[in-house]
Design an enzyme around this catalytic site. Structure first.
Site: not given
Length: 282
Positions: A171, A195, A199, A229
């Site tokens: 990330d 990714d 996160d 996320k």
């Protein structure tokens, strides 16, 4: 080759020194060091004291993880600034690990670590400003394992990619896996990480994200590709995302990822995401 180091110490009048508070005396006696080699840098970091200023000149190539284990104080932080840390000489592991508290880490590039670039593992009350983490083999900057009260401001994280997992884990910024309370990101940018941009998987305490931008994340074959996320399944954590932008990410702009907490996304926008802008946001 002899390590290049320049040191400078303040010399105060002993009569005056007796009249100032203890913490101010520590700050006044702090050392300013400029380093150009790995050996000199690691010596300065190992001996760091509250109020010290450690400056990198140019590029230093690390051959093992730089470990920031000492702590400053609330009124006399340890200042670590400048230059570039090229972590390509490290065989395995993180580039820089911070287990101490009260560090100012500023105006620096950390790149090419085989794992995460900059990790806050324990401790807290650290400030990171204008630091770029790029080309690392996992997340660019990660906070986890009880590290708390960290303020990450005006930082960039880009092109981080974990080749061993085809991009599944790298990330831009990660505050996950049981990090502590009061971690904040402000005016940061995550671009083209394999990714997610941010996160917060497994993060049990509220993370505050303001004025941040996530773009083009998810270029790894196994990367999720969310801009932000915001938690994980089984959690109920009210993260706050304010005035952020999330665009052209592989999946969603903002994804609660199963977190049933009331996630606030005030003033946050985006466009061109592969899935949708807001997904599973409660």
């Amino acid at each position: 080759m002899t390590a290049a180091i320049s040191c400078q110490k303040d010399n105060n009048n002993p009569l005056l020194q007796r009249e100032i508070p203890t913490e101010a005396a520590v700050s006044a006696a702090a050392t300013s060091v400029t380093v150009t080699t790995e050996a000199a840098l690691k010596t300065a970091i190992a001996n760091a004291a509250p109020g010290d200023i450690i400056t990198i000149s140019g590029t230093i190539r690390l051959t093992s993880t730089l470990q920031c284990l000492k702590s400053g104080t609330s009124s006399a932080k340890i200042n670590f600034t400048g230059g570039t840390l090229d972590c390509s000489g490290i065989s395995s592991g993180w580039g820089v690990k911070v287990n101490g508290s009260y560090w100012n880490i500023t105006n620096m590039v950390i790149k090419n670590a085989p794992d995460c670039g900059l990790v806050f593992q324990y401790g807290g009350y650290n400030y990171v400003y204008n630091v770029t983490t790029s080309g690392n083999g996992d997340s660019g900057l990660q906070i986890y394992n009880e590290s708390h009260d960290n303020n990450i401001s005006y930082c960039k994280s880009n092109d981080n990619y974990d080749a061993a997992n085809n991009g599944e884990n790298a990330d831009g910024f990660a505050c996950k896996l049981s990090a502590g309370k009061n971690n904040k990101f402000d005016h940061c940018t995550a671009n083209h990480n394999s990714d997610d941009g941010w996160d917060l998987y497994g993060q049990p305490y509220t993370v505050t994200i303001t004025n941040c931008t996530a773009t083009n994340n998810g270029f790894g074959g196994n990367g999720d590709g969310n801009g932000f996320k915001l938690g994980s399944s089984g959690q109920n954590v009210p993260h706050t995302v304010t005035n952020c932008t999330s665009s052209y990410n592989l999946a969603s702009g903002y994804d609660g990822n199963g977190n049933t907490g009331h996630i606030t996304t005030t003033g946050s926008t985006g466009t061109g995401n592969g899935k949708t802008l807001f997904y599973r946001i409660y």
